[in-house]
Design an enzyme around this catalytic site. Sequence first.
Site, PDB file in Angstrom:
ATOM      1  N   LYS A  35      49.504  33.071  56.416  1.00 16.54           N
ATOM      2  CA  LYS A  35      48.823  34.356  56.574  1.00 16.54           C
ATOM      3  C   LYS A  35      49.621  35.342  57.424  1.00 16.54           C
ATOM      4  CE  LYS A  35      44.244  32.709  55.538  1.00 16.54           C
ATOM      5  NZ  LYS A  35      44.630  31.315  55.213  1.00 16.54           N
TER       6      LYS A  35
HETATM    7  C1  LIG Z   1      44.268  30.702  54.162  1.00 14.29           C
HETATM    8  C2  LIG Z   1      44.977  29.476  53.841  1.00 14.29           C
HETATM    9  C3  LIG Z   1      44.936  28.937  52.549  1.00 14.29           C
HETATM   10  C4  LIG Z   1      44.123  29.561  51.439  1.00 14.29           C
HETATM   11  O1  LIG Z   1      44.630  30.799  51.026  1.00 14.29           O
HETATM   12  P1  LIG Z   1      43.712  31.814  50.213  1.00 14.29           P
HETATM   13  O2  LIG Z   1      44.539  33.024  50.041  1.00 14.29           O
HETATM   14  O3  LIG Z   1      42.504  32.071  51.066  1.00 14.29           O
HETATM   15  O4  LIG Z   1      43.346  31.151  48.945  1.00 14.29           O
HETATM   16  C5  LIG Z   1      45.657  27.792  52.306  1.00 14.29           C
HETATM   17  N1  LIG Z   1      46.366  27.181  53.280  1.00 14.29           N
HETATM   18  C6  LIG Z   1      46.426  27.672  54.530  1.00 14.29           C
HETATM   19  C7  LIG Z   1      47.206  26.940  55.557  1.00 14.29           C
HETATM   20  C8  LIG Z   1      45.740  28.839  54.859  1.00 14.29           C
HETATM   21  O5  LIG Z   1      45.804  29.319  56.091  1.00 14.29           O
END
Ligand SMILES: *Cc1c(COP(=O)(O)O)cnc(C)c1O
Length: 487
Positions: free
Chosen positions: A102
Site C-alpha cells: 500500500k
Molecule cells: C491491502 C492488502 C492486500 C489486499 O489488497 P486489495 O487492494 O485490498 O485487494 C493484500 N495484501 C496485503 C499485504 C495488503 O496490505
Amino acid sequence: MNFRSTRGLEYGVDSTRAIINGISKDGGLYVPDSFPNIYKLLRNKKEFSYEELAFEIIREYFTDIHDKELIEAINEAYNDRFQIKVHNNFLELYHGPTCAFKDAALLFLPQIMKRAKKVCNKKEEIVILAATSGDTGKAALEGFKDIEGFKVVVYYPKKGVSAIQERQMITQKGDNVKVIGINGNFDDAQRFVKQMFGDNDFKEELLKQGFLLSSANSINIGRLVPQIVYYFYGYFNLVIKGVIKQGDKINVVVPTGNFGNILASYYAKQMGLPIDKFICASNENKVLTDFFNSGIYDKRRELVLTESPSMDILVSSNLERLLFEASGRNPEIIKDLMNSLSENGVYEINDEMKKFMKEFYGGYATTEEVHDAIREVYEKDNYLMDTHTAVGYVVKKKYQLETNDTKEVLIASTASPFKFPRSICEALKIPNDKIDDFEVLKKLSEITKNNIPDGLANLSQYQIIHNEVCDRSEMKKILLSYLGIEG
Ligand SMILES: *Cc1c(COP(=O)(O)O)cnc(C)c1O
C-alpha cells in the site's frame, strides 16, 4: 480525462475533484470515462525508471494537473522511499516505509491531493478518514504525516491486526495524525467510514467548521491509478530479463481484499498491457472465490480472522468498479446490485455479466495450505513469502493444476514476511511460543539469514503515542472531539 460515478449521479468530473471527493455523492465510485491504450507507445521504449513509467501512466488520467506538478508529486512520493523488485515470478511491491504494497499508492496520494487541492482552490483542511485491516492505516499515516492542510484519522480493529502492524500504527509520529482501536472487526470500521462519507448533512456540518472529509481507502481514484504502474513495470521487467517477449500474454495473481490491486491490473489490461487471466486469490474469507464461481456475491457469513489480516474482508468495495464495466457501464444495474447488497447482504449478476467475468479466476487458500507453501518455497528456493503472498502462490498452483495454463505469471507480493513473523515461524516450524513478536522477528531473521527491513527493525523501542480504544458507537464522537467540534 473526466470521471463519472458508477451509480450515475455524477459525470464529467475533473480528476482533481474526484481525488478530493474520494467517493461520489451518490455513494458510487469514480471511474475514468475511458482507458487510453498506451501500451503500444510504451512498448517501443526500452527501459524506464519507476518514476518515469509512473508519469507516463498517471498523466493519462490526472489531466488537470500540469505535467511539471505531476513529476514533482511522483518524485516527492517515490524518490528514495519506494522501489519494486522482481524475484522470479514475484512482483515485490513492499519495499517502502511500511513494508506492504500500500506504500506505493499511499505515498503518492498525499502528493497528488495536495496539488489537487490547489487546483480546486480548496481552502478547507482535508480530513482523511481511513478504516484499516492493518496496512492501509500505517501507509496513510506515513504518507500524510506533517503534510500541511491535512489531518489523518485511522480506525483499526483492535483484535484484527498483527502485533507488528498495531505497533507500527500506535507509534506513529506527526502533528496531524490520530489512531484509534475499535472493539469490532474491519468491516465495522469500514462501514463507519463509509457511513460518514455517505452522510451529506454531516459533511455539510464539517464544511462549515472548515473541514473537508476525504478518504485514503482504495475507493479513492487517486490511489487506484498509481497501482496500474506496478503491472506495466513488472511486465517490462519480464521482457528485459528475457522471460517473455514483448507482446506475450501473461497471467497475474493478486492476493485480494478490497479488490483494489487486482482492479488496477484489470485497468492495465484495458490500457493494452497483454494480460490474459486475472487470478483472484482469497484466504478463508472466500466471498470473491464464490462470486467468480457462481455469479452470486453473498456476504452473509462470519468473518474469519486469518493470518493474512489485510485480506480479511467480506465487502470488497472496488468490485463495484468491475461490475460497472461488466454491466456495459450501466449505473442502473449497479444501483440495484448495491441496494441488494446493503439490504439483503447478497446479489446475483445477470448472465451477460457472468460471461464477462470469465477473464477472472477465483480461488482460495486455507491456513494449512499457506503454511505448507511458505515452507515449500523456502526449502526449495531459499525464498521467504509473507502470508498474503503465499495465498496468491497457493491459488496460482491450483489454477495451473486445473487448467494446464502455462503462461508466465506475475504474483503480486504484497508484504514483507517480517510483518508477520510468527506465522512465518509457524510455517517453517521454528519454535516461537513464550517469546514476544519482536523477539520472533529477530529469531526469524537470524535463522533464515534475511535482514529485518528498516521500518521494522527498531519498532519495539519506539514510544507508544496512540492508545485510545473505543466501541463502534463512539467512533463519531472521537472524530469530532479530535477536530475540536462539539458533538
Ligand atoms: C491491502 C492488502 C492486500 C489486499 O489488497 P486489495 O487492494 O485490498 O485487494 C493484500 N495484501 C496485503 C499485504 C495488503 O496490505
